[in-house]
Design an enzyme around this catalytic site. Sequence first.
Site, PDB file in Angstrom:
ATOM      1  N   LYS A 375      -1.793   7.617  -0.601  1.00  0.00           N
ATOM      2  CA  LYS A 375      -1.588   7.077   0.741  1.00  0.00           C
ATOM      3  C   LYS A 375      -2.788   6.338   1.321  1.00  0.00           C
ATOM      4  O   LYS A 375      -2.902   6.184   2.534  1.00  0.00           O
ATOM      5  CB  LYS A 375      -1.160   8.192   1.738  1.00  0.00           C
ATOM      6  CG  LYS A 375      -0.011   9.037   1.306  1.00  0.00           C
ATOM      7  CD  LYS A 375       1.128   8.306   0.654  1.00  0.00           C
ATOM      8  CE  LYS A 375       1.888   7.339   1.513  1.00  0.00           C
ATOM      9  NZ  LYS A 375       2.940   6.646   0.727  1.00  0.00           N
ATOM     10  N   THR A 378      -3.327   2.564  -2.426  1.00  0.00           N
ATOM     11  CA  THR A 378      -3.525   2.392  -3.872  1.00  0.00           C
ATOM     12  C   THR A 378      -2.480   1.466  -4.505  1.00  0.00           C
ATOM     13  O   THR A 378      -2.783   0.770  -5.472  1.00  0.00           O
ATOM     14  CB  THR A 378      -3.503   3.757  -4.590  1.00  0.00           C
ATOM     15  OG1 THR A 378      -2.274   4.407  -4.290  1.00  0.00           O
ATOM     16  CG2 THR A 378      -4.668   4.630  -4.168  1.00  0.00           C
ATOM     17  N   SER A 473       0.408  10.085   6.956  1.00  0.00           N
ATOM     18  CA  SER A 473       1.180   9.175   6.112  1.00  0.00           C
ATOM     19  C   SER A 473       1.825   9.963   4.952  1.00  0.00           C
ATOM     20  O   SER A 473       2.986   9.757   4.607  1.00  0.00           O
ATOM     21  CB  SER A 473       0.247   8.079   5.558  1.00  0.00           C
ATOM     22  OG  SER A 473       0.870   7.382   4.516  1.00  0.00           O
ATOM     23  N   LYS A 594       6.094   1.492   1.319  1.00  0.00           N
ATOM     24  CA  LYS A 594       4.678   1.259   1.638  1.00  0.00           C
ATOM     25  C   LYS A 594       4.629   0.467   2.933  1.00  0.00           C
ATOM     26  O   LYS A 594       5.203  -0.629   3.011  1.00  0.00           O
ATOM     27  CB  LYS A 594       3.965   0.467   0.532  1.00  0.00           C
ATOM     28  CG  LYS A 594       4.216   0.963  -0.872  1.00  0.00           C
ATOM     29  CD  LYS A 594       3.587   2.309  -1.164  1.00  0.00           C
ATOM     30  CE  LYS A 594       4.299   2.934  -2.359  1.00  0.00           C
ATOM     31  NZ  LYS A 594       3.956   4.288  -2.640  1.00  0.00           N
ATOM     32  N   GLY A 595       3.942   1.025   3.906  1.00  0.00           N
ATOM     33  CA  GLY A 595       3.943   0.430   5.239  1.00  0.00           C
ATOM     34  C   GLY A 595       5.166   0.921   5.978  1.00  0.00           C
ATOM     35  O   GLY A 595       5.940   0.128   6.525  1.00  0.00           O
ATOM     36  N   VAL A 597       7.549   2.850   8.748  1.00  0.00           N
ATOM     37  CA  VAL A 597       7.514   2.901  10.207  1.00  0.00           C
ATOM     38  C   VAL A 597       7.796   4.338  10.616  1.00  0.00           C
ATOM     39  O   VAL A 597       8.805   4.921  10.214  1.00  0.00           O
ATOM     40  CB  VAL A 597       8.591   1.952  10.797  1.00  0.00           C
ATOM     41  CG1 VAL A 597       8.540   1.968  12.321  1.00  0.00           C
ATOM     42  CG2 VAL A 597       8.366   0.532  10.268  1.00  0.00           C
TER      43      VAL A 597
END
EC number: 2.8.2.8
Length: 640
Positions: A375, A378, A473, A594-595, A597
Amino acid sequence: MEIDPWNRELLDKYLRDYGVGLVGFMPAREETQVGAKLRGFPLYVHSNLALENVSLNSANPVLRLTRAGGTLQEELPGTDWTVFTPAHATFTPLEWAAPSLPHFSEERLIVAILDKGEHDSISRVLFGGNLDFWLHRLLFLDALSYLSLGRISLALERHILVDIDDIFVAKKGVRMTEEDVKALLASQGRLREMVPGWRFNLGFSGKYYQNGYPEENAGDRMLLGYSIAPHHSGVYPVHEPLYDAWKKVWNVRVTSSEEYPHLYPARLRRGFIHRNIMISIFMTHLSNYGNDRLALYTFESVIKFVKCWTNLSLRTVPPLQLGERYFHLFPNERDPVWGVSGIHVPMCRPPPHANLGQGEVVRSAPKFLVIGPQKTGTTALYTFLAMHPGIVANYPSADTFEEVQFFNGKNYYKGIDWYMNFFPVPANSSSRYLFEKSATYFEGEVVPQRVKALLPHVKLVATVIPASRRAYSWYHHMRAHNDPAALQYSFHRVITAGDGDPRPLRNLRNKCLVPGMYAKHLERWLDYFPSWQLILIDGEELRNDPVYIMNELQRFLSIQPFYNYTEHLRYDKRKGFFCQVTEGDKTKCLGRGKGRVYPPMDESDAKLLKEYYQPYNVALEKLLTRLDYPVPRWLEEELQ
Ligand SMILES: Nc1ncnc2c1ncn2[C@@H]1O[C@H](COP(=O)(O)OS(=O)(=O)O)[C@@H](OP(=O)(O)O)[C@H]1O
């Protein structure tokens, strides 16, 4: 032995008060002393002597492992030995030697001496030199045992088994004849008198049976009558098809290897257990049993020598029992550490005994690893690296996608071949940078040691972001993957879980919080790798300014050609992150995973985590300063 009076008084007081004994060594000195009194002791010394003809005092109570085996007619190494002349009954000679001078060979000078403590209540064993002389190393062990009243003692029982592999494998003309086999059996008989039940253990490959000259074929037939077993050749690195066969065909539980873990001298070799098969370490090969018969001569001589100079009791047991005893004695060795020390990256590593057949290839090892933690960005890093024309990533795994996850967890036991198969064979391996990224490597206790053993020259890339943000995360990542515990418990509940809470919750808490203790994990990596092999990337910078980070990384890895990421990465407003520029001037972003919300972290949780990570962050800042690495801005802010 010659410290100043004030320190001497302190030391003696300590030794007396705590009943501690002392082992002393006389240092080499330039000026020669003849009959000089040793300060504070009723003992006279004569220094700078060359000595020979060593013998031990069998009546000295220090001898335990060491046996007074007679007179050793050889010179002691060096010419700066000190000998002792006692002037008190507290002293008992432990070892004598004669000066290396004509006509003095009968003289007995004391080179090692026991002080029983009758003079000043301190027991000592004093050596007139250092431990370069092999016999002094044995005496040293005995001194430790004596002075510790037996607490620091090694067992006197030793087990030995000689395993001769490939008993039929050799060219015509250098194989075992009937005469050689008879010599082997005669030697076995003599060894049996010294080691009850001694029996050479023979292994074979049937392919070569009856493949020599007539007298050698007769030798083969005679060997067959002796006893042979198909459970040898524990070649290392492990050759998986061999293990398949051992398991399937013979249900072998123990075998031998001579390579593991590729360390020299041979005494550094170790055992390991792979796929429930114990690999002990005792293996020799045929060549010195036929022809010159050097092996037989060596074994008999070694065993005579051990029996002459030690009180070790030598035994032999069958291989299975030996393997069990071995791993009982060395439980830490059960777990293998695959290694190829000495082979440089890129390494070419066909299994040593495997003839490369058609379709088999020599693979290259990765030159760098992205080690995580999870997280911290990577995947973005992996993707950006893989865009580089000079860099080649591993093939994806069916289970863990782009990550191989070899050095941590169960995959490690699948062996090196399994790992190497993840790497493509570049046309010219030396000019391509193979790498893999497994974000779970970072915090794995055993990972740095394992990586070091297999890839000692590999470069390491670690990424860090604020530890609390990473934890949050990760929690959402687990929820998105329908982890039952993550779905059941709130983030607050996870980070505040106590040791009395249910195991799934505690496990989740640990996995959530532990990787963020960055300094602790980095220190572990640095126990195995020099700091110049490791780069620490600020994951926040990677997210905000990936071009800058990728340039830094290219410099660290010394990668050619230098790739201009400015043209290939672009901020994507919809994604909110930098993405890869593709053909047609479009952008290709990382997937929805990834990213993600999710709602912002509760302020109270953020405060809790800030306090929790405070000592780890302080340690991280100290570590970075010590290593002369840049300190991320977010870390400075966290510590204000
Ligand atoms: N360019 C780009 N695109 C998408 N995501 C990016 C990028 N750069 C950094 N990040 C951040 O990376 C976070 C995921 O980290 P990892 O890839 O290490 O996660 S994983 O361990 O592989 O699951 C991910 O975390 P979340 O925001 O929590 O999803 C992102 O914040």
